[in-house]
Design a protein around this motif. Sequence first.
Motif, PDB file in Angstrom:
ATOM      1  N   GLY A   1      12.124 -14.443  -6.997  1.00 52.14           N
ATOM      2  CA  GLY A   1      11.527 -15.770  -6.942  1.00 52.14           C
ATOM      3  C   GLY A   1      10.066 -15.793  -6.515  1.00 52.14           C
ATOM      4  N   ALA A   2       9.438 -14.621  -6.342  1.00 49.63           N
ATOM      5  CA  ALA A   2       8.010 -14.637  -5.997  1.00 49.63           C
ATOM      6  C   ALA A   2       7.240 -15.332  -7.109  1.00 49.63           C
ATOM      7  N   LEU A   3       7.663 -15.093  -8.353  1.00 52.22           N
ATOM      8  CA  LEU A   3       6.929 -15.706  -9.460  1.00 52.22           C
ATOM      9  C   LEU A   3       7.396 -17.131  -9.750  1.00 52.22           C
TER      10      LEU A   3
ATOM     11  N   GLY B   1      -2.117  -9.459  -8.318  1.00 50.77           N
ATOM     12  CA  GLY B   1      -2.305  -8.960  -6.959  1.00 50.77           C
ATOM     13  C   GLY B   1      -0.967  -8.762  -6.271  1.00 50.77           C
ATOM     14  N   SER B   2      -0.036  -9.671  -6.528  1.00 49.07           N
ATOM     15  CA  SER B   2       1.308  -9.515  -5.974  1.00 49.07           C
ATOM     16  C   SER B   2       1.987  -8.297  -6.580  1.00 49.07           C
ATOM     17  N   ALA B   3       1.830  -8.158  -7.884  1.00 49.68           N
ATOM     18  CA  ALA B   3       2.508  -7.055  -8.577  1.00 49.68           C
ATOM     19  C   ALA B   3       1.913  -5.703  -8.177  1.00 49.68           C
ATOM     20  N   VAL B   4       0.603  -5.615  -8.192  1.00 45.18           N
ATOM     21  CA  VAL B   4      -0.033  -4.321  -7.921  1.00 45.18           C
ATOM     22  C   VAL B   4      -0.100  -4.082  -6.419  1.00 45.18           C
ATOM     23  N   GLY B   5       0.470  -2.994  -5.998  1.00 49.01           N
ATOM     24  CA  GLY B   5       0.448  -2.714  -4.566  1.00 49.01           C
ATOM     25  C   GLY B   5       0.991  -1.334  -4.302  1.00 49.01           C
ATOM     26  N   LEU B   6       1.649  -1.187  -3.173  1.00 49.15           N
ATOM     27  CA  LEU B   6       2.213   0.117  -2.827  1.00 49.15           C
ATOM     28  C   LEU B   6       3.203   0.579  -3.888  1.00 49.15           C
ATOM     29  N   GLY B   7       3.829  -0.395  -4.556  1.00 45.55           N
ATOM     30  CA  GLY B   7       4.799  -0.051  -5.596  1.00 45.55           C
ATOM     31  C   GLY B   7       4.177   0.817  -6.680  1.00 45.55           C
ATOM     32  N   ASN B   8       2.937   0.523  -7.049  1.00 48.02           N
ATOM     33  CA  ASN B   8       2.283   1.288  -8.115  1.00 48.02           C
ATOM     34  C   ASN B   8       1.743   2.610  -7.613  1.00 48.02           C
ATOM     35  N   ILE B   9       1.140   2.583  -6.433  1.00 42.27           N
ATOM     36  CA  ILE B   9       0.331   3.734  -6.028  1.00 42.27           C
ATOM     37  C   ILE B   9       1.069   4.641  -5.057  1.00 42.27           C
TER      38      ILE B   9
ATOM     39  N   LEU C   1      13.691  -8.662   3.402  1.00 48.99           N
ATOM     40  CA  LEU C   1      14.025  -7.239   3.575  1.00 48.99           C
ATOM     41  C   LEU C   1      12.879  -6.353   3.091  1.00 48.99           C
ATOM     42  N   ILE C   2      12.340  -6.700   1.909  1.00 52.54           N
ATOM     43  CA  ILE C   2      11.270  -5.861   1.352  1.00 52.54           C
ATOM     44  C   ILE C   2      10.037  -5.893   2.261  1.00 52.54           C
ATOM     45  N   LEU C   3       9.661  -7.087   2.690  1.00 51.21           N
ATOM     46  CA  LEU C   3       8.451  -7.162   3.523  1.00 51.21           C
ATOM     47  C   LEU C   3       8.627  -6.377   4.821  1.00 51.21           C
TER      48      LEU C   3
ATOM     49  N   PHE D   1      10.062  -3.505   5.416  1.00 48.69           N
ATOM     50  CA  PHE D   1       9.698  -2.079   5.338  1.00 48.69           C
ATOM     51  C   PHE D   1       8.320  -1.881   4.698  1.00 48.69           C
ATOM     52  N   TYR D   2       7.967  -2.804   3.817  1.00 48.93           N
ATOM     53  CA  TYR D   2       6.677  -2.695   3.118  1.00 48.93           C
ATOM     54  C   TYR D   2       5.538  -2.720   4.131  1.00 48.93           C
ATOM     55  N   ASN D   3       5.709  -3.580   5.140  1.00 54.27           N
ATOM     56  CA  ASN D   3       4.665  -3.704   6.147  1.00 54.27           C
ATOM     57  C   ASN D   3       4.480  -2.389   6.921  1.00 54.27           C
TER      58      ASN D   3
ATOM     59  N   ILE E   1       1.177 -10.721   1.025  1.00 58.72           N
ATOM     60  CA  ILE E   1       0.906 -12.167   1.008  1.00 58.72           C
ATOM     61  C   ILE E   1       1.967 -12.878   0.171  1.00 58.72           C
ATOM     62  N   SER E   2       2.243 -12.312  -1.015  1.00 58.07           N
ATOM     63  CA  SER E   2       3.210 -12.997  -1.890  1.00 58.07           C
ATOM     64  C   SER E   2       4.624 -12.874  -1.344  1.00 58.07           C
ATOM     65  N   LEU E   3       4.908 -11.768  -0.655  1.00 55.10           N
ATOM     66  CA  LEU E   3       6.236 -11.618  -0.065  1.00 55.10           C
ATOM     67  C   LEU E   3       6.441 -12.644   1.049  1.00 55.10           C
ATOM     68  N   LEU E   4       5.413 -12.862   1.848  1.00 53.25           N
ATOM     69  CA  LEU E   4       5.539 -13.842   2.935  1.00 53.25           C
ATOM     70  C   LEU E   4       5.520 -15.268   2.385  1.00 53.25           C
TER      71      LEU E   4
ATOM     72  N   PHE F   1      11.354  -3.633 -11.493  1.00 52.82           N
ATOM     73  CA  PHE F   1      11.473  -4.947 -10.845  1.00 52.82           C
ATOM     74  C   PHE F   1      10.590  -5.045  -9.607  1.00 52.82           C
ATOM     75  N   PHE F   2      10.646  -3.980  -8.808  1.00 51.76           N
ATOM     76  CA  PHE F   2       9.864  -3.980  -7.566  1.00 51.76           C
ATOM     77  C   PHE F   2       8.376  -4.076  -7.887  1.00 51.76           C
ATOM     78  N   SER F   3       7.967  -3.254  -8.832  1.00 47.59           N
ATOM     79  CA  SER F   3       6.551  -3.181  -9.144  1.00 47.59           C
ATOM     80  C   SER F   3       6.029  -4.500  -9.717  1.00 47.59           C
ATOM     81  N   LEU F   4       6.865  -5.178 -10.500  1.00 47.42           N
ATOM     82  CA  LEU F   4       6.403  -6.437 -11.106  1.00 47.42           C
ATOM     83  C   LEU F   4       6.699  -7.653 -10.222  1.00 47.42           C
ATOM     84  N   SER F   5       7.168  -7.411  -9.025  1.00 48.40           N
ATOM     85  CA  SER F   5       7.503  -8.500  -8.079  1.00 48.40           C
ATOM     86  C   SER F   5       8.523  -9.468  -8.670  1.00 48.40           C
ATOM     87  N   LEU F   6       9.509  -8.924  -9.380  1.00 48.66           N
ATOM     88  CA  LEU F   6      10.453  -9.799 -10.086  1.00 48.66           C
ATOM     89  C   LEU F   6      11.818  -9.833  -9.410  1.00 48.66           C
TER      90      LEU F   6
END
Length: 464
Positions: free
Chosen positions: A225-227, A20-28, A98-100, A102-104, A320-323, A217-222
């Motif tokens: 330290g998210a993982l 769920g963290s990995a799949v998001g705006l990065g993929n689509i 930083l990512i969160l 703009f992602y938001n 959620i995972s970014l926060l 990296f972005f797409s896999l949330s890597l």
Amino acid sequence: MATNRGSFSSKAGFILAAAGSAVGLGNIWKFPFEVANGGGAAFVIMYLIFCFLLCFPVMVTEIAIGRKTQKNPVGAFIALGFPKWSFLGKIGILAGILILSFYNVVAGWAFGYFIQISFGNFEIGGQFNEYINNIGRVGLYGIIFMIATAFVVSKGISGGVERASKILMPTLVGIIVLLVIYSLTLPHAFEGISYYLVPQFSEINFSVIYNALGQAFFSLSLGMGALITYGSYVSKQDNIISSAAMITVADAGIAFLAGLMMFPFAAYISSGAVETVQGGPGLIFTVLPGAFESIGPVLGRIVGGLFFLLLSFAALTSTISLLEVPVTYAVDELNIQRSHAVWVIALFIFMMGVPSLISNGDSHFFTNFITYFGAENPTNFLDFVQHIGSDTLLPLGGFLMTVFAAYVWKKHNLNKEIEEGFPAFKGTLIEKYIDFAVSYLCPAILGIIFLLTVLSRFFGVEIF
Ligand code: PFF
């Protein structure tokens, strides 16, 4: 401390939450426009190679560090006995913030599209620029999105994150598959598919390579330290290798499917001239409304509305995972109560996102924020934050993570942690590959690409 931090209730729970963290705006949202920006199929190939050969070992390393220490990305390095390396966790937290920010903003756009398309406003595709410059409206969507994120995170790990992922992920995949099938029946689908899948190797240049790496990296949330954070909630019985493999396959697979859906649609909208479709961050927002309209006035509203609703949910499991990263840090290391940490940090990050929100024309200053050395055109604030937070800091984080695991923490400790849930790991081919990748391949390739990226993107120095 570890006892009252909560944990995932099952291995499937962890995989779903991490996916769920990995799949998001990065993929689509991001993957298709990165494909369109540079390289087409050549980009797709580079992306897949990076996901499986370089990112997968980094993912295994992050989860292992998290599970071993049961800590946040800063505390983890301290717990392993290398407090100096906690700077790496801090870089990760900075990248996450930083990512969160703009992602938001983009998640707010997607959420607004759910409302627009549900009401049958298919014209929104042609009015994307006006739409994102209606700051009052998209700002409100951004606020709603950040509140939803903070709400789930404040509920704690298994109550919020896990339950949300379990329901939403499979539904999203289902609707994308249906849309892929539909898109393939449209006129010009073939042109779209061949743009997407037939590689022109002459298209590969250095920027295709570094964009593909940043995207992986972005797409896999890597790399931030998210993982490590999610890994800290994983049980010792779980097999890290198979978990990481499933997450990588799911994430790359969904990005690939999103492309299969987008390019026939883009070809349909442009009567076969895929290259003429507006690329960049507006790609899905300009192309999809027309595609949904073609489904029919009522069904198009339902399918299109549902699509953007589910995209918003996919973005939510990522925000959620970014926060979660800065929040877990504040809870573990600064002893701040979870519910307080969540709301204060969410407010701070939302405020940091305001310049990104107004950087698409509304504010002249933030729209023309910076012109890199050697660049012809200025870069807006949103893209600038993206270039720093995601394309630069994440591969740097991945590079340092593997250097740390191989040469500071040492390979046998990493192996021991992997063997916990996978006793047969020793002697397998996968062990040999992880060993080679973490010790040599990742440090060398990630280090080199990181340096060349910084030189080329920010300073205009092209080595090749
Ligand atoms: N992987 C997310 C996406 O593809 O949308 C974005 C992301 C989430 C990046 C969490 C980094 C992260 F830690």
